[in-house]
Write an enzyme that holds these catalytic residues in place. Sequence first.
Site, PDB file in Angstrom:
ATOM      1  N   LYS A  21       0.947   4.105  -2.901  1.00  0.00           N
ATOM      2  CA  LYS A  21       0.466   5.450  -2.642  1.00  0.00           C
ATOM      3  C   LYS A  21       1.569   6.497  -2.770  1.00  0.00           C
ATOM      4  O   LYS A  21       1.297   7.646  -3.124  1.00  0.00           O
ATOM      5  CB  LYS A  21      -0.184   5.525  -1.259  1.00  0.00           C
ATOM      6  CG  LYS A  21      -1.458   4.690  -1.139  1.00  0.00           C
ATOM      7  CD  LYS A  21      -2.443   4.989  -2.264  1.00  0.00           C
ATOM      8  CE  LYS A  21      -3.791   4.341  -2.040  1.00  0.00           C
ATOM      9  NZ  LYS A  21      -4.704   4.559  -3.198  1.00  0.00           N
TER      10      LYS A  21
ATOM     11  N   TYR B 144       0.833  -1.199   0.000  1.00  0.00           N
ATOM     12  CA  TYR B 144       0.000   0.000   0.000  1.00  0.00           C
ATOM     13  C   TYR B 144       0.874   1.258   0.000  1.00  0.00           C
ATOM     14  O   TYR B 144       0.639   2.211  -0.747  1.00  0.00           O
ATOM     15  CB  TYR B 144      -0.910  -0.028   1.229  1.00  0.00           C
ATOM     16  CG  TYR B 144      -1.961   1.052   1.277  1.00  0.00           C
ATOM     17  CD1 TYR B 144      -3.152   0.928   0.575  1.00  0.00           C
ATOM     18  CD2 TYR B 144      -1.780   2.182   2.066  1.00  0.00           C
ATOM     19  CE1 TYR B 144      -4.134   1.907   0.639  1.00  0.00           C
ATOM     20  CE2 TYR B 144      -2.752   3.163   2.144  1.00  0.00           C
ATOM     21  CZ  TYR B 144      -3.924   3.017   1.429  1.00  0.00           C
ATOM     22  OH  TYR B 144      -4.879   3.999   1.506  1.00  0.00           O
TER      23      TYR B 144
END
Length: 308
Positions: free
Chosen positions: A172, A168
């Site tokens: 991001k 993640y």
Amino acid sequence: MPTPELRFDGRVAVVTGGGRGLGRSYALLLAERGCKVVVNDLGGAIRGDGPDTSVAQSVVDEIVAAGGEAIANADTVATPEGGRAIVQAALDTWGRIDVLIHNAGNVRYGSIRDIPYEDFRAVVDVHLLGAFHVVQAAFGPMCDAGYGRIVLTSSIGGAYGNVNCVNYGVSKSGMIGLNNIAALEGEAHGVKCNIIAPGAVTRMADGLDISQYPPMGPELVAPVVGWLCHESCSVSGEMVSSMAGRISRMFIAETVGTYRPHWTIEDVGSATEAWHDKDGLLDLGLHGYIEHLGYSFAMARSEIAEAQ
């Protein structure tokens, strides 16, 4: 006098991950303001398993019942073909795409040491590669039309990092680079690209202790995204955080730094305090690449000239 309502009449938007949570709030708000919306969602579980096409259709039904226009799409953002098909759904139905919100996401926790590669790729494929797939598909039509608004989804987990979610965090933070390039390449064509770093209690928070959280529903974030999508949006290449009613700008900054004509390893160590000094932080903005070069060269030339 009251502020005129910002509307999207005649505009067409694609919202990936638009069937639940934040994406649903974005789709409903845009439709309420007159936008035609492609609601893209596979309807899968939080890990991305078990697709359910009724999830996107339920949002479409809600929009249509309120007098708006929308279609459902269940193509995956995780492949180039899927990204093209999502954007093509807007072009085939309404002949244009004005707004792209990439919100689709999944969660598979894991540390650098232990995460299975399959789980690492599953998240990167949806969040980061998925962003590229839909941006690339939409970018040409937007630039050709001379107008576009793109909103990508990053996170404080991408800007600052967090443990046990390396897939993640990588996705991001990578979104920041994609945002900068899209903003730069779109600048001459009326296409603006920005990032939303949202904080909201959705199914992505499953398993977390939220008992001490303040109110932070998706409806607090949606107006921020709505402004970033609107023709009146005045910024591009920026990252905006919205969490629990707070809005802020997040950005990459650098210290003023220090110069020497020659460095040794020992010199670098002894100068650590100087190049860490946060006084006069530089916010170089959208054209930071060129500004960074210019600032570095100017410091070198100034110090050289002074030494002479």
